[in-house]
Design a protein around this motif. Structure first.
Motif, PDB file in Angstrom:
ATOM      1  N   MET A  75     -72.782  54.103  28.050  1.00 46.84           N
ATOM      2  CA  MET A  75     -72.668  55.517  27.629  1.00 46.84           C
ATOM      3  C   MET A  75     -71.281  55.751  27.055  1.00 46.84           C
ATOM      4  N   LYS A  76     -71.234  56.556  26.021  1.00 45.72           N
ATOM      5  CA  LYS A  76     -69.947  56.948  25.466  1.00 45.72           C
ATOM      6  C   LYS A  76     -69.816  58.450  25.616  1.00 45.72           C
ATOM      7  N   GLN A  77     -68.686  58.917  26.107  1.00 48.04           N
ATOM      8  CA  GLN A  77     -68.536  60.365  26.280  1.00 48.04           C
ATOM      9  C   GLN A  77     -68.732  61.088  24.951  1.00 48.04           C
ATOM     10  N   TYR A  78     -69.581  62.104  24.990  1.00 50.76           N
ATOM     11  CA  TYR A  78     -69.752  62.965  23.820  1.00 50.76           C
ATOM     12  C   TYR A  78     -68.459  63.748  23.601  1.00 50.76           C
ATOM     13  N   GLN A  81     -67.787  66.206  26.159  1.00 51.07           N
ATOM     14  CA  GLN A  81     -67.370  65.609  27.434  1.00 51.07           C
ATOM     15  C   GLN A  81     -65.878  65.270  27.409  1.00 51.07           C
ATOM     16  N   LYS A  97     -72.777  72.969  31.706  1.00 51.24           N
ATOM     17  CA  LYS A  97     -74.129  73.139  32.230  1.00 51.24           C
ATOM     18  C   LYS A  97     -74.662  71.877  32.899  1.00 51.24           C
ATOM     19  N   THR A  98     -75.679  72.072  33.706  1.00 50.38           N
ATOM     20  CA  THR A  98     -76.330  70.949  34.379  1.00 50.38           C
ATOM     21  C   THR A  98     -76.850  69.946  33.352  1.00 50.38           C
ATOM     22  N   GLY A  99     -76.674  68.685  33.664  1.00 49.17           N
ATOM     23  CA  GLY A  99     -77.200  67.650  32.786  1.00 49.17           C
ATOM     24  C   GLY A  99     -76.281  67.286  31.635  1.00 49.17           C
ATOM     25  N   GLU A 100     -75.110  67.923  31.573  1.00 49.00           N
ATOM     26  CA  GLU A 100     -74.183  67.615  30.489  1.00 49.00           C
ATOM     27  C   GLU A 100     -73.387  66.333  30.757  1.00 49.00           C
ATOM     28  N   GLY A 101     -73.544  65.808  31.948  1.00 50.32           N
ATOM     29  CA  GLY A 101     -72.867  64.544  32.258  1.00 50.32           C
ATOM     30  C   GLY A 101     -71.463  64.699  32.818  1.00 50.32           C
ATOM     31  N   LYS A 102     -71.322  65.597  33.781  1.00 50.67           N
ATOM     32  CA  LYS A 102     -69.993  65.837  34.364  1.00 50.67           C
ATOM     33  C   LYS A 102     -69.479  64.614  35.138  1.00 50.67           C
ATOM     34  N   THR A 103     -70.431  63.890  35.724  1.00 48.68           N
ATOM     35  CA  THR A 103     -70.013  62.712  36.485  1.00 48.68           C
ATOM     36  C   THR A 103     -69.182  61.777  35.611  1.00 48.68           C
ATOM     37  N   LEU A 104     -69.639  61.615  34.379  1.00 54.12           N
ATOM     38  CA  LEU A 104     -68.959  60.711  33.454  1.00 54.12           C
ATOM     39  C   LEU A 104     -67.659  61.329  32.923  1.00 54.12           C
ATOM     40  N   ASP A 507     -79.971  64.708  38.823  1.00 53.03           N
ATOM     41  CA  ASP A 507     -80.499  65.045  37.517  1.00 53.03           C
ATOM     42  C   ASP A 507     -82.024  65.138  37.556  1.00 53.03           C
ATOM     43  N   LYS A 509     -84.931  64.629  35.318  1.00 52.38           N
ATOM     44  CA  LYS A 509     -85.294  64.139  33.980  1.00 52.38           C
ATOM     45  C   LYS A 509     -86.782  64.392  33.713  1.00 52.38           C
ATOM     46  N   ARG A 543     -81.947  71.020  30.359  1.00 51.02           N
ATOM     47  CA  ARG A 543     -80.754  70.204  30.202  1.00 51.02           C
ATOM     48  C   ARG A 543     -80.795  69.374  28.912  1.00 51.02           C
TER      49      ARG A 543
HETATM   50  P1  ADP Z   1     -74.241  67.012  35.450  1.00 50.87           P
HETATM   51  O1  ADP Z   1     -73.454  66.585  36.641  1.00 50.87           O
HETATM   52  O2  ADP Z   1     -73.386  67.617  34.394  1.00 50.87           O
HETATM   53  O3  ADP Z   1     -75.397  67.859  35.789  1.00 50.87           O
HETATM   54  P2  ADP Z   1     -74.869  64.223  35.299  1.00 50.87           P
HETATM   55  O4  ADP Z   1     -73.495  63.713  35.424  1.00 50.87           O
HETATM   56  O5  ADP Z   1     -75.727  64.167  36.507  1.00 50.87           O
HETATM   57  O6  ADP Z   1     -74.855  65.722  34.772  1.00 50.87           O
HETATM   58  O7  ADP Z   1     -75.539  63.476  34.078  1.00 50.87           O
HETATM   59  C1  ADP Z   1     -76.825  63.751  33.644  1.00 50.87           C
HETATM   60  C2  ADP Z   1     -77.417  62.565  32.947  1.00 50.87           C
HETATM   61  O8  ADP Z   1     -76.858  62.385  31.675  1.00 50.87           O
HETATM   62  C3  ADP Z   1     -77.221  61.270  33.682  1.00 50.87           C
HETATM   63  O9  ADP Z   1     -78.417  60.582  33.716  1.00 50.87           O
HETATM   64  C4  ADP Z   1     -76.198  60.532  32.857  1.00 50.87           C
HETATM   65  O10 ADP Z   1     -76.337  59.162  32.988  1.00 50.87           O
HETATM   66  C5  ADP Z   1     -76.484  61.032  31.466  1.00 50.87           C
HETATM   67  N1  ADP Z   1     -75.308  61.022  30.587  1.00 50.87           N
HETATM   68  C6  ADP Z   1     -74.136  61.628  30.803  1.00 50.87           C
HETATM   69  N2  ADP Z   1     -73.280  61.452  29.797  1.00 50.87           N
HETATM   70  C7  ADP Z   1     -73.922  60.705  28.870  1.00 50.87           C
HETATM   71  C8  ADP Z   1     -73.571  60.172  27.586  1.00 50.87           C
HETATM   72  N3  ADP Z   1     -72.373  60.394  27.061  1.00 50.87           N
HETATM   73  N4  ADP Z   1     -74.493  59.456  26.947  1.00 50.87           N
HETATM   74  C9  ADP Z   1     -75.705  59.236  27.481  1.00 50.87           C
HETATM   75  N5  ADP Z   1     -76.104  59.699  28.663  1.00 50.87           N
HETATM   76  C10 ADP Z   1     -75.234  60.432  29.368  1.00 50.87           C
END
Ligand code: ADP
Ligand code: MG
Length: 791
Positions: A75-78, A81, A97-104, A507, A509, A543
């Motif tokens: 995965m590459k940060q958007y 992000q 928002k939820t699903g935006e990938g905050k973990t990353l 998440d 999905k 999401r």
């Molecule tokens: P949040 O905490 O914001 O609700 P998550 O961190 O749980 O979101 O991420 C949601 C999903 O998006 C995960 O399955 C994650 O692997 C995916 N994801 C996050 N960032 C990216 C990215 N840059 N490219 C592809 N997938 C991503």
């Protein structure tokens, strides 16, 4: 047209060029070999060691993490992000928002912050997420040569120490807070596990910093106090009648004569407060055969009576707590989970036990306590991320000094949020919800039904069962599977009932069929006190540009309506000619509810602020004590500190009457001067006497040291004595402060500002505590029996 940009927009604009720069570096990063990429870490570290500005390497460091993310996780940060990550690095709260990938998102700010050697803590709301994120995101950091650890509830001290020693550590707010408190109770430095509070990145920041901030962390143990009082007061509470009192406010001064009241006590549901009326006070006095309930010596009685009334009026079975296996177990208001290990503090738990007729457990004693506000404010730098923060922007700013920045979504949100459906009765509302579930389910759309309490989810589950509809229930009883189940909630045809924030962080999905059918349909079964929690629920759908819908169901019988819709509004609706099972969509009512929510939010904020103001008094004292404690814990020369204590004690005690003073001093210090000295002592002037006593103590110290087995042994002896004295007296102090806080409520009747009063009296108590510590230390370290006999 808007010409004024919001704060977020202005900030984002400033940061955007950096995002561009990071993206521009992408191709250069791609060309690097794995080894070269890893090598960047040492290069950055050296740069920082050389004292060069970190801002210069910031885009490069983010770009390195981005490429490493791709090589490890694919995965590459958007761009959004990256934006969010930059905000985190700058100590803000990113609303994403939820699903935006905050973990990353937090990978890059955590990496860059860790390079300076400061401990970086990524804070999650449960152990499961701490482990999940440490495992997943940890791969990026490990790839780049950093160490990553994770703290779990069941871990031993050694495991914890090892995890905290890592560059980046994942842990829940509870584990962090408790480890901090425990470290400050340690009897030896080797027992401590943390290496400081550097940078905290708090995931689900609103849950941690706002919702959880209402209950302080407490380390407690068995106390051995009587529990009889709870049972007696429960009986009394049964005899007292609920009434009303005009505008009760503990913080306002009011004229008792003008107060209109009925019954024995009044309940303020909003403030979650109980106050006795004059009548009630009289009844309590009669019951206990006492003259004056407000007399400080009767504080304990007052305390227990109020507790019994709180248990009776404000604590609801199956909502706030459950009775299971003969024990009262707290239900977390926000997750709906039972928390078997936690107990309400201050005796409330015992009061509920008395009310429910189960065994009243021995009262716990508080050893140490801290609020999350004060804990997180101890970090050098902190930042947060969550899907919902804007509604509490002011609180984040005022209490934590953090700005909330709204980050745009990666893709536009296309979820449809339908207007609220309003019904007259609870029954009709439930029927309508079931109807909706069936209708949506028939289309193949997955449904997530959010409830605020276990009872509602059980009622709905029973109704669904009757309809023969297969569904999953997420509540207190199967929370281990929570994350797994919620991850399945996006499959076509899935119906999931979940208490408030069950499975937050996981998440949802969609599968292809579910997406084609219109995505996740979220149903809210009532509006929550806080808009944020409602937003959190609807945000589980839609999401990353997914389709989805949300709708909230309300009945005029809902609790929130009762308190806040206002009499006029209720009358209006009740007079309306509404058919059975008819849906009233009312913008008027929706607006009233939103307003009501805002009102409750600010009330809740006020009460948290109040808690914090009181805790700040404690906080300063705690800091002072912990600082002193640390000196003893770490300093190898305790002799100086001990003699400093002794000198202070001598100076403070010599107060005119040489004879008595001298005896007390000698008694505490264990100094055995010869008879001549004692006889002459009272003739000397105070200054000379002080000098001589100080001299004697030094001689005495040396003697005791020999007796104890040498310098090193003496160090150990003194250190343990001091630390123990601090622990014991701090615990007593906390109890005294608690009593004081409660008593203030009564005193406030007559006097001005209760907080000021609390500060003043608290300061006196603390001085007393410090004096007591000093005396205990001197007495024990210099005057143990063994030593006395030897002398
Ligand atoms: P949040 O905490 O914001 O609700 P998550 O961190 O749980 O979101 O991420 C949601 C999903 O998006 C995960 O399955 C994650 O692997 C995916 N994801 C996050 N960032 C990216 C990215 N840059 N490219 C592809 N997938 C991503
Ligand atoms: Mg998350």
């Amino acid at each position: 047209m808007h010409i004024f940009k919001t704060h977020s927009e202005r900030v984002l604009k400033k940061v955007k060029p950096i995002v561009k720069e990071i993206l521009r570096l992408d191709s250069a990063m791609q060309q690097m070999s794995d080894e070269e990429l890893k090598g960047q870490t040492e290069k950055f570290r050296q740069w920082i060691r050389d004292g060069k500005p970190v801002a210069k390497i910031l885009p490069e460091a983010f770009a390195v993490v981005r490429e490493a993310s791709f090589r490890t996780l694919g995965m590459k940060q958007y761009p959004v992000q990256l934006l969010s990550g930059l905000m985190l690095y700058n100590g803000c709260i990113s609303e994403q928002k939820t699903g935006e990938g905050k973990t990353l998102v937090c990978a890059a700010p955590a990496y860059l912050s860790a390079l300076s050697g400061k401990p970086v803590h990524v804070v999650t709301v449960n152990d499961y997420l701490a482990k999940r994120d440490a495992d997943e995101i940890g791969q990026i950091h490990r790839f780049l040569g950093l160490t990553v650890g994770c703290i779990l509830g069941e871990m031993s001290q050694e495991e914890r120490r090892a995890a905290y020693a890592c560059d980046i550590t994942y842990a829940t707010n509870h584990e962090l807070g408790f480890d901090y408190l425990r470290d400050n109770m340690a009897m030896d430095e080797s027992e401590t596990v943390m290496r400081g509070l550097g940078y905290a990145i708090i995931d689900e920041a609103d849950s941690v910093l706002i919702d959880e901030a209402r209950t302080p962390l407490i380390i407690s143990g068995q106390g051995g106090k009587s529990t009889k009082m709870y049972e007696i007061c429960d009986v009394l509470a049964g005899q007292l009648e609920r009434g009303t009192q005009t505008e009760f406010s503990a913080t306002k001064i009011f004229d008792a004569d003008e107060m209109k009241e009925t019954g024995d006590y009044a309940v303020d549901e909003k403030e979650k407060n109980i106050v006795l009326t004059a009548n009630g006070i009289r009844k309590v006095e009669q019951f206990f055969h006492i003259d004056d309930l407000s007399d400080p010596k009767n504080l304990t009685i007052h305390h227990h009576v109020i507790l019994a009334l709180r248990a009776k009026e404000l604590m609801k079975r199956d909502k706030d707590y459950m009775v299971k296996d003969g024990a009262v177990q707290i239900v977390d208001e926000f997750t709906g989970r039972v928390m078997p290990d936690r107990r309400y503090s201050d005796g409330l738990h015992q009061a509920i036990e008395a009310k429910e007729g189960v065994q009243v457990m021995e009262e716990n004693r508080t050893y140490a306590t801290i609020t999350f506000q004060n804990f997180f404010n101890k970090y050098e730098k902190k930042s947060g991320m969550t899907g919902t923060a804007m509604t509490e922007k002011k609180e984040f700013r005022d209490i934590y000094g953090m700005d909330v920045i709204a980050i745009p979504t990666n893709r536009p949100v296309i979820r449809v949020d339908h207007e609220d459906a309003v019904y007259k009765t609870m029954d009709e509302k439930y029927r309508a919800i079931i109807h909706k579930i069936k209708e949506v389910h028939a289309k193949g759309q997955p449904v997530l039904v959010g409830t605020t309490d276990i009872k509602t989810s059980e009622t709905l589950s029973a109704m669904l069962k009757k309809e023969g509809l297969k569904h999953e229930v997420l509540n207190a009883k199967n929370h281990e599977l929570e994350a797994e189940i919620i991850a399945q909630a996006g499959k076509h045809g899935a119906v999931t009932l979940a208490t408030n924030m069950a499975g937050r962080g996981t998440d949802i999905k969609l599968d292809d069929e579910a997406r084609a059918a219109g995505g996740l349909y979220v149903i809210g079964t009532q509006r929550h006190e806080s808009r944020r929690i409602d937003n959190q629920l609807s945000g589980r759908s839609g999401r990353q540009g997914d389709p989805g819908e949300s709708k909230f169901y309300i009945s005029l019988e809902d609790r929130l309506m009762g308190i806040f819709a206002g009499k006029n509004m209720m009358d209006l609706f009740n007079s309306m000619d509404i058919e059975k099972d008819e849906e009233i969509g009312s913008p008027l009512l929706s607006k009233a509810i939103t307003n009501a929510q805002k009102k409750i939010e600010s009330l809740n904020f006020a009460s948290r602020e109040q808690l914090l103001k009181y805790d700040t008094v404690n906080c300063r004292q705690r800091e002072e004590l912990y600082e002193m404690r640390n000196i003893f814990l770490k300093n190898s020369s305790v002799e100086d500190v001990l003699l400093y204590y002794a000198d202070g004690f001598i100076a403070d005690t010599l107060n005119g009457d040489n004879h008595t003073d001298m005896h007390k001093i000698c008694d505490v210090l264990g100094v055995r001067p010869n008879a001549d000295f004692l006889a002459d002592g009272h003739k000397k002037n105070t200054k000379d006497l002080e000098q001589e006593l100080k001299h004697l103590v030094r001689e005495h110290y040396k003697k005791v040291e020999v007796e104890a087995g040498g310098e090193e042994a003496m160090q150990r002896l003194v250190r343990r004595t001091v630390l123990r004295a601090m622990n014991v007296n701090w615990m007593r102090h906390l109890e005294a402060m608690d009593k004081l806080k409660e008593g203030i409520g009564l005193i406030a009747y007559a006097q001005t500002d209760p907080l000021l009063e609390y500060q003043k009296r608290g300061a006196v108590l603390f001085e007393e505590t410090q004096r007591q510590i000093r005396e205990d230390v001197l007495r024990e370290a210099l005057n143990s029996r063994m030593i006395r006999i030897a002398c």
